[in-house]
Scaffold this active site. Structure first.
Site, PDB file in Angstrom:
ATOM      1  N   SER A 261       8.919  63.433  47.018  1.00 39.54           N
ATOM      2  CA  SER A 261       9.897  63.707  47.731  1.00 39.54           C
ATOM      3  C   SER A 261      10.955  62.303  48.482  1.00 39.54           C
ATOM      4  CB  SER A 261       9.581  64.691  48.647  1.00 39.54           C
ATOM      5  OG  SER A 261       9.471  64.697  49.618  1.00 39.54           O
ATOM      6  N   LYS A 262      12.600  62.971  48.120  1.00 36.19           N
ATOM      7  CA  LYS A 262      13.034  61.876  49.426  1.00 36.19           C
ATOM      8  C   LYS A 262      12.796  62.249  50.699  1.00 36.19           C
ATOM      9  CE  LYS A 262      17.640  62.880  51.388  1.00 36.19           C
ATOM     10  NZ  LYS A 262      18.003  62.353  52.063  1.00 36.19           N
ATOM     11  N   ARG A 263      11.847  63.147  51.448  1.00 34.44           N
ATOM     12  CA  ARG A 263      11.925  63.241  52.701  1.00 34.44           C
ATOM     13  C   ARG A 263      10.932  62.474  53.437  1.00 34.44           C
ATOM     14  NH1 ARG A 263      12.979  67.530  55.898  1.00 34.44           N
ATOM     15  NH2 ARG A 263      11.215  67.306  56.861  1.00 34.44           N
ATOM     16  N   GLY A 265      10.488  59.665  51.597  1.00 29.08           N
ATOM     17  CA  GLY A 265      11.018  58.470  50.927  1.00 29.08           C
ATOM     18  C   GLY A 265      11.375  58.296  52.750  1.00 29.08           C
ATOM     19  N   ASP A 266      11.823  58.852  53.791  1.00 29.47           N
ATOM     20  CA  ASP A 266      13.238  58.382  54.584  1.00 29.47           C
ATOM     21  C   ASP A 266      11.646  57.860  55.694  1.00 29.47           C
ATOM     22  OD1 ASP A 266      15.293  59.099  53.452  1.00 29.47           O
ATOM     23  OD2 ASP A 266      15.175  61.350  54.069  1.00 29.47           O
TER      24      ASP A 266
END
Length: 505
Positions: A261-263, A265-266
């Site tokens: 998920s994007k999370r 990635g961050d």
RNA sequence: GCCCCGUUCGUCUAGCGGCCUAGGAUGUCUCCCUUUCACGGAGAAGACCAGGGGUUCGAAUCCCCUACGGGGUACCA
């Protein structure tokens, strides 16, 4: 029958790496079999619509080199390709199902249904479904009289249309990747086909469009596997031949488990989106692969191999080669972790293969973005590219790993402390004198090398009492391209002035 | 909870009954090349094939069970 595939994202946000991979496999199959690739926008959910997402999707596909045959921009024989523009079609087919008794009208409100579910959960039954076991107890055209239904609909009461799933039946289908899958209809709920806002749900629109657009192969993510039997039922209800199905394994987060998920990635400092994305609501910006310095062909190559393994041991290959080798049976079944290290290797490998001029615009762009001096000739930057190509992992490394090629060096304190001493200083002064005698004609790698070694031999200077100091003067850091090549690139006046600057320290 | 799918080196994977004392790539480590870094070259370590039962002369490969992981379970896609 000619092959037609489609990639059908919904514009609810930026496309992430998993979506790109799905699109790419569809593309590979289409190219392999001489078929067509459709981009269909599934924007049937007004609530989740995100402005800019549709454009983003198209941009992202373009950057990855995925060419669209038919789509929103391209048009095509079955246009429009945006589901929000196909409303009447869905209405029409829903009426057909209704009149054939394969679907029914339901008046239960979302509120009532959630209440229903929470009640069921409290009494120890968490999986309440609106299906053939429960529909007889609900408020719908199956339980109400015809007149009552008519009265309610005509009075403007909101309602949905649900699929009347056949009772006690087994749905079989063959997934091209997983083989035979069987699900009992008791496990399938009477899915809403038409929402109370008059728009179709994904399931309905998807099946109708795939049929109308003559889609022959459906390749999509594994999250759709559980609803595939429902889709088969829908094809059955319409009396249509279903396409073949292939459900791709998910791309998992690099650490631990779960869908990427994007999370993640961050958290890990790893991009998950192809391009930069700015959330239109929060203004929050997320870095894309492109802007982070990844090459599209490297990303695509890496991503293609996440779950697919062609015969043989080839890994680095062109899209043409991938098309040649692609086969859906060679796609694996299990989830795949996103391995950033391997991507780095691919990126580096692709960088090494590019011609020097390829990097010029990137270097200029990076310089600009870093607020650095951009006043360099192409000739100069070509040499920089040549020097840095083997050392760059990301595109920005051409600048970030060699800032000294563009501006005066900063001396690394550890390197300085270790190598900067009296002997080194004297040797550097001497070298400065030797090289100062060279005119600009003679200032080339060969002469620089020869004159330096000549002097070193006659004066019995060991490498270690000169080379590190030379590097320190030129770059300030301990690693990098060959010092003499750097001196050549920098030119006489800059080289000598860097000598003097260090000597003055 | 229920349903569906999955499980081979850290990671991506090869393997579709005997060629497997399990192969490749990446990552890690060592050495060589080299004035440094990187590239390149040569090596090393690394999975008893999730566990347990079968089937078979023979199983990573077929069947069953269990465990674990994932997905689904919306008037979202």
């Amino acid at each position: 029958m000619s092959v037609v595939v489609r990639f059908a994202p919904s514009p609810t946000g930026p496309l992430h790496i998993g979506g790109i991979r799905t699109a790419f496999y569809n593309y590979l199959l289409a190219k392999k079999l001489g078929g067509k690739f459709i981009l269909r926008i599934e924007d049937t959910d007004q609530v989740r619509f995100v402005p800019g997402a549709e454009e983003y999707i198209m941009e992202a596909l373009r950057w990855c080199g995925i060419e669209i045959d038919y789509g929103v921009r391209e048009g095509g024989p079955d246009a429009p390709y945006r589901q929000s523009e196909r409303g009447v079609i869905y209405q029409q087919y829903t009426q057909q199902l209704l009149s054939e008794g394969k679907a029914y009208i339901a008046f239960d409100t979302p509120g009532e249904l959630t209440e229903m579910r929470t009640q069921a959960e409290k009494s120890g039954n968490p999986g309440w479904q609106y299906n053939y076991l429960t529909r007889k107890g609900m408020i719908n055209s199956l339980t109400l009289s015809e007149a009552a239904v008519k009265q309610r609909t005509e009075s403007g009461e909101p309602y949905v249309i649900r699929l009347k799933v056949p009772e006690d039946q087994e749905v079989h289908f063959k997934d091209e990747i997983r083989g035979e899958v069987v699900v009992h209809t008791s496990q399938i709920d009477d899915k809403v086909l038409m929402k109370s806002d008059g728009l179709p749900t994904y399931h309905l629109a998807n099946i109708i469009d795939d049929h109308l657009m003559k889609v022959t192969h459906v390749i999509r993510g594994e999250e759709w596997l559980p609803s595939a039997p429902l889709h088969l039922l829908l094809y059955q209800a319409f009396g249509w031949n279903p396409p073949s199905f292939a459900h791709l394994p998910l791309i998992l987060r690099p650490d631990g488990n779960g869908k990427l998920s994007k999370r993640d990635g961050d958290r890990l400092g790893v991009p998950v989106f192809p391009l930069d994305w700015t959330d239109p609501d929060t203004g929050e910006k997320t870095n894309g692969f492109k802007e982070s310095g990844y090459l599209p062909d490297a990303l695509v190559n890496f991503m293609a191999l996440l779950g697919w393994h062609p015969e043989g041991n080839e890994e680095v290959m062109s899209v043409e080669r991938m098309i040649e080798l692609f086969s859906i049976e060679k796609v694996g079944k299990s989830g795949t972790k996103f391995d950033i290290d391997k991507l780095h290797w691919f990126n580096q490998t692709y960088i090494k293969q590019k011609p020097n001029e390829y990097f010029l615009p990137y270097i200029k762009e990076t310089l600009l973005k870093q607020g650095m001096n951009t006043d360099f000739t192409d000739e100069y930057l070509m040499k920089v590219a040549h020097l840095m190509k083997e050392r760059a992992v990301l595109m920005k490394d051409f600048v970030l790993k060699a800032t000294y090629l563009y501006q005066a060096p900063e001396y690394d304190s550890a390197f300085m402390a270790k190598q900067w001493n009296e002997t080194g200083k004297n040797n550097l002064i001497a070298l400065s004198n030797v090289w100062s005698r060279l005119n600009s004609e003679e200032w080339n790698t060969q002469r620089l090398h020869d004159t330096m070694h000549e002097w070193m031999t006659t004066n019995s200077i060991a490498n270690k009492f000169l080379m590190p100091q030379l590097r320190l003067a030129l770059t300030g850091v301990s690693g990098g391209p060959d010092s003499i090549e750097i001196a050549d690139l920098l030119g006489k006046s800059e080289t000598i002035s860097r000598f003097e600057r260090l000597i003055a320290q």
